[in-house]
Design an enzyme around this catalytic site. Structure first.
Site, mmCIF file in Angstrom:
data_model
loop_
_atom_site.group_PDB
_atom_site.id
_atom_site.type_symbol
_atom_site.label_atom_id
_atom_site.label_comp_id
_atom_site.label_asym_id
_atom_site.label_seq_id
_atom_site.Cartn_x
_atom_site.Cartn_y
_atom_site.Cartn_z
ATOM 1 N N LYS A 11 99.335 20.074 48.120
ATOM 2 C CA LYS A 11 98.321 18.932 48.384
ATOM 3 C C LYS A 11 97.112 19.361 48.611
ATOM 4 O O LYS A 11 96.910 20.558 48.788
ATOM 5 C CB LYS A 11 98.790 18.222 49.483
ATOM 6 C CG LYS A 11 100.215 17.333 49.346
ATOM 7 C CD LYS A 11 100.612 16.431 50.430
ATOM 8 C CE LYS A 11 102.161 15.885 50.205
ATOM 9 N NZ LYS A 11 102.538 14.934 51.264
ATOM 10 N N TYR A 51 103.130 7.352 44.522
ATOM 11 C CA TYR A 51 103.396 6.954 45.928
ATOM 12 C C TYR A 51 103.712 5.567 45.773
ATOM 13 O O TYR A 51 103.732 4.741 46.930
ATOM 14 C CB TYR A 51 102.366 7.322 46.867
ATOM 15 C CG TYR A 51 102.407 8.702 46.993
ATOM 16 C CD1 TYR A 51 103.363 9.240 47.931
ATOM 17 C CD2 TYR A 51 101.646 9.547 46.717
ATOM 18 C CE1 TYR A 51 103.786 10.711 48.299
ATOM 19 C CE2 TYR A 51 101.484 11.201 47.129
ATOM 20 C CZ TYR A 51 102.674 11.473 47.730
ATOM 21 O OH TYR A 51 102.525 12.785 48.068
ATOM 22 N N PHE A 59 99.702 3.359 55.837
ATOM 23 C CA PHE A 59 98.854 4.677 55.504
ATOM 24 C C PHE A 59 98.867 4.666 54.128
ATOM 25 O O PHE A 59 98.166 5.778 53.471
ATOM 26 C CB PHE A 59 99.721 5.658 56.180
ATOM 27 C CG PHE A 59 101.047 5.965 55.668
ATOM 28 C CD1 PHE A 59 101.574 6.595 54.360
ATOM 29 C CD2 PHE A 59 102.174 5.440 56.594
ATOM 30 C CE1 PHE A 59 103.035 6.591 53.998
ATOM 31 C CE2 PHE A 59 103.547 5.375 55.824
ATOM 32 C CZ PHE A 59 103.781 6.242 54.875
ATOM 33 N N ARG A 87 113.780 20.825 50.587
ATOM 34 C CA ARG A 87 113.309 20.020 51.989
ATOM 35 C C ARG A 87 113.426 20.821 53.286
ATOM 36 O O ARG A 87 112.660 20.605 54.262
ATOM 37 C CB ARG A 87 114.265 18.593 52.158
ATOM 38 C CG ARG A 87 113.965 17.543 50.912
ATOM 39 C CD ARG A 87 112.617 17.188 51.000
ATOM 40 N NE ARG A 87 112.238 16.428 52.150
ATOM 41 C CZ ARG A 87 111.353 15.181 52.231
ATOM 42 N NH1 ARG A 87 110.698 14.938 51.165
ATOM 43 N NH2 ARG A 87 110.904 14.843 53.321
ATOM 44 N N ARG A 104 105.613 23.440 56.170
ATOM 45 C CA ARG A 104 104.799 22.605 57.081
ATOM 46 C C ARG A 104 104.536 23.045 58.296
ATOM 47 O O ARG A 104 103.247 23.025 58.687
ATOM 48 C CB ARG A 104 105.347 21.218 57.091
ATOM 49 C CG ARG A 104 105.321 20.592 55.582
ATOM 50 C CD ARG A 104 105.993 19.060 55.589
ATOM 51 N NE ARG A 104 105.627 18.201 54.578
ATOM 52 C CZ ARG A 104 106.219 17.191 54.301
ATOM 53 N NH1 ARG A 104 107.542 16.745 54.771
ATOM 54 N NH2 ARG A 104 105.911 16.546 53.164
ATOM 55 N N ASN A 114 99.891 17.123 55.043
ATOM 56 C CA ASN A 114 100.975 18.119 55.226
ATOM 57 C C ASN A 114 101.333 18.967 54.333
ATOM 58 O O ASN A 114 102.676 19.118 54.070
ATOM 59 C CB ASN A 114 102.264 17.134 55.996
ATOM 60 C CG ASN A 114 102.873 16.218 55.015
ATOM 61 O OD1 ASN A 114 102.389 16.134 53.530
ATOM 62 N ND2 ASN A 114 103.732 15.179 54.905
ATOM 63 N N HIS A 117 104.316 18.476 49.060
ATOM 64 C CA HIS A 117 105.435 17.406 48.775
ATOM 65 C C HIS A 117 106.686 17.974 48.260
ATOM 66 O O HIS A 117 106.779 18.912 47.731
ATOM 67 C CB HIS A 117 104.935 16.575 47.397
ATOM 68 C CG HIS A 117 105.993 15.456 46.977
ATOM 69 N ND1 HIS A 117 106.272 14.372 47.563
ATOM 70 C CD2 HIS A 117 106.698 15.520 46.024
ATOM 71 C CE1 HIS A 117 107.197 13.742 46.867
ATOM 72 N NE2 HIS A 117 107.548 14.555 45.853
ATOM 73 N N GLU A 128 109.862 12.302 39.047
ATOM 74 C CA GLU A 128 108.683 13.086 39.318
ATOM 75 C C GLU A 128 108.231 14.229 38.520
ATOM 76 O O GLU A 128 107.009 14.454 38.134
ATOM 77 C CB GLU A 128 108.611 13.450 40.925
ATOM 78 C CG GLU A 128 108.816 12.404 41.851
ATOM 79 C CD GLU A 128 109.265 12.672 43.176
ATOM 80 O OE1 GLU A 128 109.074 11.852 44.121
ATOM 81 O OE2 GLU A 128 109.247 14.113 43.597
#
Ligand code: DAT
Ligand code: MG
Length: 140
Positions: A11, A51, A59, A87, A104, A114, A117, A128
């Protein structure tokens, strides 16, 4: 059967803070093969589509603004059981809850910003990956 592919984005906060290569290094040294890679800035329209599942969340606007404020690195990754394994590598959404040694925990500053992704299911990983890459940009 679990798929062997997942999708990630580094990000804008990761790029701004000079963490592009450290994070890519962590990903590779954790056994993921980078099979597609792109450095780009998402348009507002792209970020809203990517998203869209969160479009009714409070948010959402901040998320889209954050994700479009600078470039990202998008990548498709290959490993056995890739979605779950990745993950685990990235840790919880909120870095305050993320386990030691996760991306993270190491690089993220807040729940909103964070660092990375990671796809949450095999189905979303495929969606994706094809959102960001044509088949001739994937080297599997
Ligand atoms: P994840 O990225 O861990 O899959 P998610 O899919 O629930 O988390 O949310 C997508 C992103 O939206 C997340 O990485 C950061 C942002 N986000 C989620 N919950 C948030 C919250 N409560 N406040 C601010 N940003 C949030
Ligand atoms: Mg998610």
């Amino acid at each position: 059967m679990n798929s062997n592919r997942t999708f990630t984005m580094l990000k804008p906060d990761s790029i701004e803070q000079g963490n592009m290569l450290p994070i890519l290094n962590m990903i590779e040294s954790s056994g993921f093969k980078i099979i597609a890679l792109k450095y780009k800035r998402m348009s507002r329209d792209e970020a809203e589509k990517f998203y869209s599942i969160h479009s009714d969340k409070p948010f959402f606007n901040d998320l889209v603004s954050f994700m479009t404020r600078g470039p990202i690195v998008a990548a498709a990754l290959e490993k056995d059981n890739a979605v779950e394994a990745f993950r685990t590598l990235i840790g919880s959404t909120d870095p305050n809850d993320a386990e030691e040694g996760t991306i993270r925990k190491k690089f993220a500053k807040s729940k909103g910003e964070n660092a990375v992704h990671g796809s949450d299911s095999d189905e979303n990983a495929e969606i994706e990956i094809s959102f960001h890459f044509n088949t001739d940009e994937i080297f599997s």
